[in-house]
Motif scaffolding. Structure first.
Motif, mmCIF file in Angstrom:
data_model
loop_
_atom_site.group_PDB
_atom_site.id
_atom_site.type_symbol
_atom_site.label_atom_id
_atom_site.label_comp_id
_atom_site.label_asym_id
_atom_site.label_seq_id
_atom_site.Cartn_x
_atom_site.Cartn_y
_atom_site.Cartn_z
ATOM 1 N N ARG A 142 0.834 -1.211 0.000
ATOM 2 C CA ARG A 142 0.000 0.000 0.000
ATOM 3 C C ARG A 142 0.864 1.253 0.000
ATOM 4 N NH1 ARG A 142 -2.875 3.617 3.575
ATOM 5 N NH2 ARG A 142 -5.104 3.790 3.050
ATOM 6 N N LEU A 143 0.801 2.019 -1.071
ATOM 7 C CA LEU A 143 1.433 3.330 -1.131
ATOM 8 C C LEU A 143 0.413 4.389 -0.734
ATOM 9 C CD1 LEU A 143 3.344 2.972 -4.510
ATOM 10 C CD2 LEU A 143 4.162 2.427 -2.216
ATOM 11 N N GLU A 144 0.897 5.494 -0.154
ATOM 12 C CA GLU A 144 -0.005 6.496 0.399
ATOM 13 C C GLU A 144 0.379 7.899 -0.057
ATOM 14 O OE1 GLU A 144 0.290 6.115 4.606
ATOM 15 O OE2 GLU A 144 -0.648 4.133 4.680
ATOM 16 N N PRO A 145 -0.637 8.773 -0.147
ATOM 17 C CA PRO A 145 -0.349 10.172 -0.437
ATOM 18 C C PRO A 145 0.288 10.835 0.798
ATOM 19 C CG PRO A 145 -2.690 9.877 0.037
ATOM 20 C CD PRO A 145 -2.066 8.509 0.022
ATOM 21 N N TRP A 148 3.749 8.861 -1.936
ATOM 22 C CA TRP A 148 3.624 7.573 -2.620
ATOM 23 C C TRP A 148 4.979 6.854 -2.783
ATOM 24 C CZ3 TRP A 148 -1.602 6.974 -3.434
ATOM 25 C CH2 TRP A 148 -2.369 8.137 -3.603
ATOM 26 N N SER A 175 -0.819 8.158 -9.485
ATOM 27 C CA SER A 175 -0.383 9.168 -8.518
ATOM 28 C C SER A 175 0.656 10.135 -9.069
ATOM 29 C CB SER A 175 0.157 8.486 -7.257
ATOM 30 O OG SER A 175 1.240 7.640 -7.583
ATOM 31 N N ASP A 324 -6.321 15.581 -3.297
ATOM 32 C CA ASP A 324 -6.645 14.901 -2.042
ATOM 33 C C ASP A 324 -7.793 15.655 -1.374
ATOM 34 O OD1 ASP A 324 -6.794 13.532 0.321
ATOM 35 O OD2 ASP A 324 -4.650 13.622 0.746
ATOM 36 N N SER A 326 -9.304 15.016 1.394
ATOM 37 C CA SER A 326 -9.433 14.860 2.847
ATOM 38 C C SER A 326 -9.421 16.180 3.620
ATOM 39 C CB SER A 326 -8.357 13.905 3.381
ATOM 40 O OG SER A 326 -7.066 14.333 3.030
ATOM 41 N N SER A 353 -9.228 5.190 -5.328
ATOM 42 C CA SER A 353 -9.532 3.952 -4.599
ATOM 43 C C SER A 353 -9.777 2.778 -5.542
ATOM 44 C CB SER A 353 -10.753 4.149 -3.697
ATOM 45 O OG SER A 353 -11.907 4.488 -4.458
ATOM 46 N N TYR A 356 -6.993 0.187 -5.906
ATOM 47 C CA TYR A 356 -6.637 -0.614 -4.737
ATOM 48 C C TYR A 356 -7.569 -1.824 -4.661
ATOM 49 C CZ TYR A 356 -3.843 3.234 -2.791
ATOM 50 O OH TYR A 356 -2.907 4.213 -2.595
ATOM 51 N N ASP A 359 -7.549 -2.316 1.437
ATOM 52 C CA ASP A 359 -7.280 -1.143 2.257
ATOM 53 C C ASP A 359 -7.060 0.112 1.408
ATOM 54 O OD1 ASP A 359 -6.864 0.321 4.557
ATOM 55 O OD2 ASP A 359 -4.754 -0.247 4.759
ATOM 56 N N VAL A 361 -6.945 3.841 -0.326
ATOM 57 C CA VAL A 361 -6.976 5.271 -0.053
ATOM 58 C C VAL A 361 -8.263 5.799 -0.679
ATOM 59 C CG1 VAL A 361 -5.894 7.493 -0.583
ATOM 60 C CG2 VAL A 361 -4.471 5.516 0.032
#
Length: 392
Positions: A142-145, A148, A175, A324, A326, A353, A356, A359, A361
């Motif tokens: 799992r890579l995340e903002p 990444w 990304s 993003d 969020s 998402s 993925y 899990d 993002v």
């Protein structure tokens, strides 16, 4: 038992891809499609004319399974010039019907039942079904903002004695990250320690910005004999419908990939191959100008979205930028946001998402900026109230 229940479950159980779903929603809602990654211009005229000329006056029967010799030589020369990568065009280069077929040939050549294959989420949608069709077992990272990036802990958690291959996309769609040398050297160290073959999806290699340099993994010390490099003329020349892919690998790897290719598409339209050979020989100015034009489009969409209140993550490469959601406090996921704006604001985007399997993002949305100024400006006008209209 119904006949449908006895079909191949790898493919029978797949949903409609988010790309097709959003593109259909764009058509149904008369929306601007900033979801799927294709430009809205016809592509370089001289390259298209070269294809027309080759069709009218050239050879139109089956070309060599491995690709026209002139194209294979052009690929080797091109990578030698841009990356210092020395390739034998006859034993280390193959032409396929697009990057997806190139990746499929590579995966089916390498992966056997029970083999584990490391994949990085967000992951392109074709990887996992083909790995499973080969009998392989995806091991997902799992890579995340916002960055990444790869790190030691994530690689340590998935590489083991059963790992046969790693699929690595650089620059990374969706990304828009161009991986630096330190990440590549880290991945290379694990590939060598666990005797793993790297299948590298590098179709965006020429679409990089702001002095970010694409470094092929195959050029990292110790990776020359264990890397299969995949490229795409469609991405290099903004001719996505042409479906001309490249596979570059050491002879022992390419021989098996070629046998898979033989029973997938066997060969590729010779007039398009001839035109791509011409295109790869263009001066550096063409490729640098292409990047400059796309940088301008990226910046136009970035500034417009930021002026509307969208938190944009900087795009280092590809045709895409991401937002993003969020920090905005919207009472919706990325998928809900994308369905809302295509219906209410007539602009299509892609929820990250969807890239993925585990899990996900759920706060990041992808927009394509490889469009004409008028297209981008109209999309921005339509999105002018998309943030304010959904605040909690």
């Amino acid at each position: 038992m119904s006949k449908s229940s006895s079909l191949n479950k790898v493919f029978a159980d797949l949903p409609v891809t988010i790309f097709e779903a959003m593109s259909q929603a764009a058509r149904d809602n008369n929306a601007i499609n900033l979801g799927q990654g294709f430009p809205d211009d016809p592509g370089p005229e001289d390259i298209r004319r070269a294809a027309a000329e080759a069709s009218l006056n050239g050879y139109n029967q089956y070309p060599s399974m491995m690709g026209l010799p002139e194209l294979r030589q052009a690929i080797a020369t091109h990578y030698g010039h841009w990356h210092g990568l020395k390739l034998d065009p006859m034993s280390e280069v193959m032409v396929t019907s697009g990057g997806t077929e190139a990746l499929t040939s590579a995966i089916l050549a390498v992966v056997r039942p029970g083999d584990e294959v490391v994949c990085f989420q967000p992951v392109y949608d074709s990887y996992l079904p083909i790995i499973r069709q080969a009998g392989g077992i995806p091991r997902l990272v799992r890579l995340e903002p916002p960055h990444w990036r790869l790190n030691e802990d994530m690689l340590k958690s998935v590489f083991n004695s059963k790992t046969k291959a790693v699929l690595f996309n650089n620059p990374l769609n969706p990304s828009a990250v161009v991986y630096p040398r330190e990440d590549l050297e880290l991945l290379a160290r694990y590939c060598q320690e666990f005797d793993v073959i790297a299948i590298c999806d590098e179709v965006w290699e020429h679409v990089t910005f702001d002095e970010h340099e694409h470094i092929p993994l195959i050029t990292i010390p110790g990776m020359r004999e264990r890397t299969i490099k995949v490229g795409s003329a469609g991405k290099i020349f903004s001719l996505t419908g042409w479906k001309i892919g490249f596979v570059c690998a050491a002879p022992q790897l390419l021989r098996v990939a070629a046998k898979v290719h033989q029973f997938l598409t066997f060969t590729t339209a010779p007039n398009l191959q001839a035109a791509v050979a011409y295109g790869l020989g263009k001066s550096d100015d063409y490729f640098l100008s292409m990047r400059k034009d796309l940088t301008r489009s990226r910046d136009r969409l970035t500034k417009g979205l930021e002026s509307l209140g969208f938190p944009v993550l900087k795009s280092q490469g590809t045709y895409f930028l991401t937002v993003d959601l969020s920090p905005l406090g919207l009472n919706e996921s990325d998928t809900e946001f994308c369905w809302r704006i295509v219906k209410d604001y007539k602009v299509a985007a892609i929820p990250v998402s969807a890239f993925y399997e585990q899990d996900p993002v759920t706060s990041v949305v992808r927009f394509c900026f490889a469009k004409k100024d008028k297209t981008l400006d109209t999309a921005l006008e339509r999105l002018s109230d998309a943030v304010r209209g959904r605040k909690r």
